[in-house]
Design a protein around this motif. Sequence first.
Motif, PDB file in Angstrom:
ATOM      1  N   ALA A 196       0.828  -1.206   0.000  1.00 28.17           N
ATOM      2  CA  ALA A 196       0.000   0.000   0.000  1.00 28.17           C
ATOM      3  C   ALA A 196       0.862   1.255   0.000  1.00 28.17           C
ATOM      4  O   ALA A 196       0.536   2.249  -0.667  1.00 28.17           O
ATOM      5  N   ALA A 197       1.976   1.205   0.731  1.00 29.59           N
ATOM      6  CA  ALA A 197       2.849   2.388   0.799  1.00 29.59           C
ATOM      7  C   ALA A 197       3.573   2.612  -0.521  1.00 29.59           C
ATOM      8  O   ALA A 197       3.828   3.753  -0.923  1.00 29.59           O
ATOM      9  N   VAL A 198       3.901   1.527  -1.210  1.00 31.12           N
ATOM     10  CA  VAL A 198       4.685   1.640  -2.448  1.00 31.12           C
ATOM     11  C   VAL A 198       3.793   1.896  -3.660  1.00 31.12           C
ATOM     12  O   VAL A 198       4.228   2.482  -4.644  1.00 31.12           O
ATOM     13  N   GLU A 199       2.542   1.485  -3.558  1.00 32.87           N
ATOM     14  CA  GLU A 199       1.641   1.552  -4.702  1.00 32.87           C
ATOM     15  C   GLU A 199       1.644   2.918  -5.434  1.00 32.87           C
ATOM     16  O   GLU A 199       1.789   2.970  -6.652  1.00 32.87           O
ATOM     17  N   PRO A 200       1.528   4.038  -4.730  1.00 31.22           N
ATOM     18  CA  PRO A 200       1.507   5.325  -5.457  1.00 31.22           C
ATOM     19  C   PRO A 200       2.821   5.629  -6.169  1.00 31.22           C
ATOM     20  O   PRO A 200       2.845   6.427  -7.102  1.00 31.22           O
ATOM     21  N   LEU A 201       3.903   5.012  -5.700  1.00 30.32           N
ATOM     22  CA  LEU A 201       5.220   5.298  -6.280  1.00 30.32           C
ATOM     23  C   LEU A 201       5.596   4.296  -7.370  1.00 30.32           C
ATOM     24  O   LEU A 201       6.584   4.493  -8.083  1.00 30.32           O
ATOM     25  N   LEU A 202       4.822   3.216  -7.468  1.00 27.94           N
ATOM     26  CA  LEU A 202       5.213   2.114  -8.345  1.00 27.94           C
ATOM     27  C   LEU A 202       5.349   2.521  -9.821  1.00 27.94           C
ATOM     28  O   LEU A 202       6.340   2.165 -10.477  1.00 27.94           O
ATOM     29  N   PRO A 203       4.382   3.270 -10.383  1.00 29.75           N
ATOM     30  CA  PRO A 203       4.544   3.656 -11.800  1.00 29.75           C
ATOM     31  C   PRO A 203       5.818   4.464 -12.046  1.00 29.75           C
ATOM     32  O   PRO A 203       6.511   4.266 -13.041  1.00 29.75           O
TER      33      PRO A 203
END
Lengths: 210, 208
Positions: A30-37
């Motif tokens: 969840a923490a990484v999701e916004p940064l993944l792209p």
Amino acid sequence: MSRGWGVVSGFTSKRGPAGLEASERARFEAAVEPLLPRLHRFCLALCHSRQEAEDLLQDALVRAYLRRGDVHSGPSLAWLCGIARNQFLEHRRSVARRRSLLDSVLEGTTTALGSLFAGGVEQPDPEARLGASEEVERLWWCLRQLPEKFRLVVLLCDVEELGHEEAARVLGLPVGTVKSRHSRGRARLGALFAATPGRHADAVSEGGRP
Amino acid sequence: MSDHDEVRPPLSQEMRSALGVLREEKPSARLRARLGEALVRADDGRACARAAGDVAPGPWRLLLAYPSALALAGLVLGAGLVLLSPPGAAGTRDAEPVPAREVAFRRSGAGERWLELPWSHAVHSGEPATVWLETSPPLDFRPHLTGLPSLALVNCDAARCVHAFTARTGDAATPLRVRIERPGRYELRLSHVSEVRHVQERFVVVVD
């Protein structure tokens, strides 16, 4: 994001325990999701093929997951990109140590091993192929023609729209260096893009200039 | 850095549009699933230990994780080794590695000197051989071989160059001479193949 990234990820995993580990993993996802792209695009800019970039992204994320305790405020883009870049450099050094130039030349007689070690066992991702428009592939091709020091700065500033200060944090460089590289890299990219009207999808998916 | 360097060149409309599309690029569902699986494996104690200390590339980890992939790798590796025989090799014979040999070389006086490599040309029974020689920048063998019509610079990186050429073997073997200008320890790798044999040699040259 509350769900895992895949059918075997997060709470639905059959391999992982459904307790503490799974909830830790879900929190990390969840923490990484916004940064993944952004991290994915950073890996694409570092590597010369999509397969290599996906391997790098996976390795970097696993390493970040295992070291999640190092960052008390949660994973940041700068931290993740730093891990990806270190992994990339580490891998490049270890490949150089293992292979002599002569091996590389003789290996030119076949691509079988190369494609295997570059992740060629898997079929190309149809979704990725469909999603990658000719325009994007052309831009990726042009980006990959830039030396790495310009490429990463242009990616962070012009694609990710980071400020010079933040890009400097991500790359661990002085702000002045980032500004200079941004200016020169953008000029080079603009000239390349204008001079490259053709289709370069093959060059991107199979690897560009070494 | 000058002030001029900090002036950002404008982006064309076409490029702005392409940047906008590129900005929308996201990991596919397949890739997300793969990442999820990797995190699950990382929770496995074995994967944790491996990821913490291992610098092997991702594909190696995949091979270790999946026995079927390892078997497939074995098959491809076998096929690869067969295909690795350079053009002109007899059939699909594998290269025969020769143990590394140390060659001591004493320079007398100042200036450049030529070292003749004791390469195993006799194994080719007088048949012509295609030779690949890898050298590093302090060493140069090209001037001595410029008379060979087939000589070609195959590849170079920051530290090394590979040259390829056809050499005579047997009694009239082409001498492989390397020009040495400075004392030091150098490593040269040689691969030579004929209709008869395919041999790989490594020389460690110690120059006083």
